[in-house]
Design an enzyme around this catalytic site. Structure first.
Site, PDB file in Angstrom:
ATOM      1  N   LYS A 166      48.570  53.958  -9.316  1.00  0.00           N
ATOM      2  CA  LYS A 166      46.806  53.857  -9.536  1.00  0.00           C
ATOM      3  C   LYS A 166      46.463  52.824 -10.484  1.00  0.00           C
ATOM      4  O   LYS A 166      47.287  52.542 -11.339  1.00  0.00           O
ATOM      5  CB  LYS A 166      46.649  55.117 -10.021  1.00  0.00           C
ATOM      6  CG  LYS A 166      44.967  55.379 -10.401  1.00  0.00           C
ATOM      7  CD  LYS A 166      44.824  56.631 -10.844  1.00  0.00           C
ATOM      8  CE  LYS A 166      43.319  56.837 -11.278  1.00  0.00           C
ATOM      9  NZ  LYS A 166      43.140  58.141 -11.785  1.00  0.00           N
TER      10      LYS A 166
ATOM     11  N   SER B   3      41.075  64.364 -11.451  1.00  0.00           N
ATOM     12  CA  SER B   3      41.411  63.044 -10.864  1.00  0.00           C
ATOM     13  C   SER B   3      42.839  63.043 -10.011  1.00  0.00           C
ATOM     14  O   SER B   3      42.880  62.167  -9.203  1.00  0.00           O
ATOM     15  CB  SER B   3      41.292  62.051 -11.621  1.00  0.00           C
ATOM     16  OG  SER B   3      40.203  61.733 -12.025  1.00  0.00           O
TER      17      SER B   3
ATOM     18  N   SER C 205      39.548  60.492  -9.553  1.00  0.00           N
ATOM     19  CA  SER C 205      39.609  58.872  -9.545  1.00  0.00           C
ATOM     20  C   SER C 205      41.033  58.396  -8.954  1.00  0.00           C
ATOM     21  O   SER C 205      41.005  57.000  -8.690  1.00  0.00           O
ATOM     22  CB  SER C 205      39.405  58.363 -11.107  1.00  0.00           C
ATOM     23  OG  SER C 205      40.643  59.005 -11.789  1.00  0.00           O
TER      24      SER C 205
END
Length: 497
Positions: A74, A173, A149
């Site tokens: 990520k 997330s 996220s």
């Protein structure tokens, strides 16, 4: 090319490499092929460094538990030396000088990282639609959110590009996008995985980094490899008895499970299809020999959202100030409206406001702890609804104008306190916070929590259920998840439909 690539999880792929049946290069060839075919439709990966990964495969990767397995990180909290970090922002493009501690530990497992995945700006909202990189599409339905996220990581895993990817969780997330993309996502206990060396506790300890996976055992094996204190860690938590992988492979004892059905954010409606999957999951767990009893944590929901927002706004202000201090104001000129205004609110709040919010967190921790004295784990939805269309969760154009006007009003007025007391912040944040009405509990309390992919909507969108465990007891969660997976309760990935 290794055509059976998507049929294996990470541990199985590594076993093929170790036995000599497949090479690390062949696995990377398969992952690159998948990425080239799928990513233009999904926009899950926003930065690639294939050549570097091929060089690593040629040179020889660490002979760890995931030897040769293609991997993605990520693009937020994972620093990968000599590669850029944008944090989903048009204002940030920083070349990492070193690996973060968790990346070092992940590398030692033998994974072969070849890219970074999409994320909303600074990971602040729960849909991956940043202005910097564009929206990531749900692998089950184009035009729908992949969640956030860690939406890029979840989409990449669920679509078969990689069997697992690095992810982080500050308000849901990991679990949120796992639920919307039909993957498995575990948020470890506070302090279980390192977040340094840049931070000791990010967002007052709300943030935990780990992975999103297709199989439970991959998540468990990676946690075995990455968990443990680091230099400067604020505290050291006890290791499990045995390994997390062993826990994932064994049946759990009979458990008493609290059925948590009331959202912790006011005015949140739980979708009927989500409630149906919750009831179905409760019945399936009872059929496995567990007891499921309705029970709710005694939490003041009006204070709950407020305390979370105060902490996040304060830390957003710190993040923006820190970027300006280290890299200059040019790095924050193109902030998205919600980021800009959360930082504005954070600057207008006092140290006393932050201390009050943390005291509120303790109340939530205590009340949930009381509940978990009677119950072993908590069962609830991960998200109140299946995935929504793009454009629903980010601020509307009217909201953006209103949020921007806050800067003009902040002349002699304590805008932060006014915004909270007037109800403006509650109104503007409800569409996002409402979707986090079940995941926030794990972040505020620091408890381990996971989303399991066990349902589908009539529109063909995944529905996840959340299980929350006692502090430092990921082992029980992994045992239950493994039991559910072996029983065939997990829904199929998007590439298998």
């Amino acid at each position: 090319m290794f055509k059976e690539y998507t049929q294996y999880d990470g541990l199985a792929l590594a076993a093929l490499v170790n036995s000599g049946e497949v090479s690390a290069k062949e696995l990377l060839d398969a992952a690159v092929y998948q990425a080239n075919k799928i990513n233009p439709k999904l926009n899950a990966i926003i930065h690639r460094f294939d050549e570097r990964a091929y060089d690593a495969a040629q040179a020889g990767l660490p002979n760890g538990v995931f030897n040769g397995v293609p991997y993605l990180l990520k693009d937020l909290s994972f620093s990968f030396a000599d590669e850029p970090v944008t944090m989903g922002s048009r204002s940030v493009n920083i070349i990492s000088e070193n690996d973060s501690e968790i990346v070092k530990r992940m590398k030692a497992t033998g994974v072969n990282t070849f890219g970074k995945t999409n994320t909303p700006e600074f990971g602040l909202i729960i849909t991956t639609e940043p202005k910097a990189h564009g929206a990531t599409h749900n692998p089950f339905k184009k035009g729908y959110s992949s969640g956030g996220s860690s939406g890029g990581s979840a989409a990449a895993v669920a679509s078969g590009i990689v069997p697992m990817a690095g992810a982080g969780d500050g308000g849901g997330s990991i679990r949120f996008p796992a639920a919307w993309c039909g993957a498995f996502g575990l948020k470890p206990s506070r302090g279980r995985n390192p977040v340094g060396p840049m931070f000791g506790e990010s967002w007052e300890g709300a943030v935990a980094d780990h992975v999103i996976t297709r199989s439970v055992r991959d998540s468990a094996a990676m946690l075995d490899a990455t968990s443990g204190a680091e230099v400067g860690a604020p505290f050291v938590i006890a290791p499990p008895e045995g390994t997390f992988l062993q826990a994932a492979m064994r049946a759990p004892r009979q458990l008493t499970i609290a059925l948590h059905q009331q959202p912790l954010i006011a005015n949140t409606v739980v979708d009927k299809e989500v409630m149906a999957v919750l009831e179905q999951t409760a019945k399936q767990l009872e059929a496995m020999g567990h007891r499921v009893i309705p029970a709710e944590p005694n939490i003041n929901i009006e204070q709950f959202w407020h305390d979370f927002m105060v902490v996040v706004c304060a830390h957003t202000a710190f993040t923006i100030d820190n970027i300006e201090r280290h890299f200059g104001s040019a790095h924050t000129k193109q902030l998205e409206p919600q980021t800009y205004n959360m930082a504005l609110l954070g600057r207008s709040l006092s140290a006393v406001d932050l201390a009050k919010a943390r005291h509120g967190w303790h109340h939530s921790q205590y009340q949930t702890g009381l509940l978990l004295e009677t119950y072993d784990i908590i069962l609830c939805p991960t998200v109140p609804t299946p995935a929504v269309k793009h454009g629903v969760l980010p601020p509307s154009r009217m909201d953006e104008v209103l949020m921007r006007s806050a800067d003009l009003l902040n002349k002699g007025i304590d805008m932060g306190k006014y915004a909270f007391r007037s109800g403006m912040i509650e109104k503007l944040s409800q569409p996002v916070l409402g979707k986090m009405a079940f995941t926030l509990l794990g972040n505020v309390t620091g408890l381990p929590a996971m989303s399991v992919p066990v349902g589908m909507s009539k529109k063909g969108l995944p529905i996840g259920m959340q299980l929350i465990g006692r502090m430092n007891d990921e082992a029980t969660l992994l045992s239950v998840a493994g039991e559910m997976e072996r029983a065939g309760l997990f829904t199929k990935a998007s590439f298998e439909k």
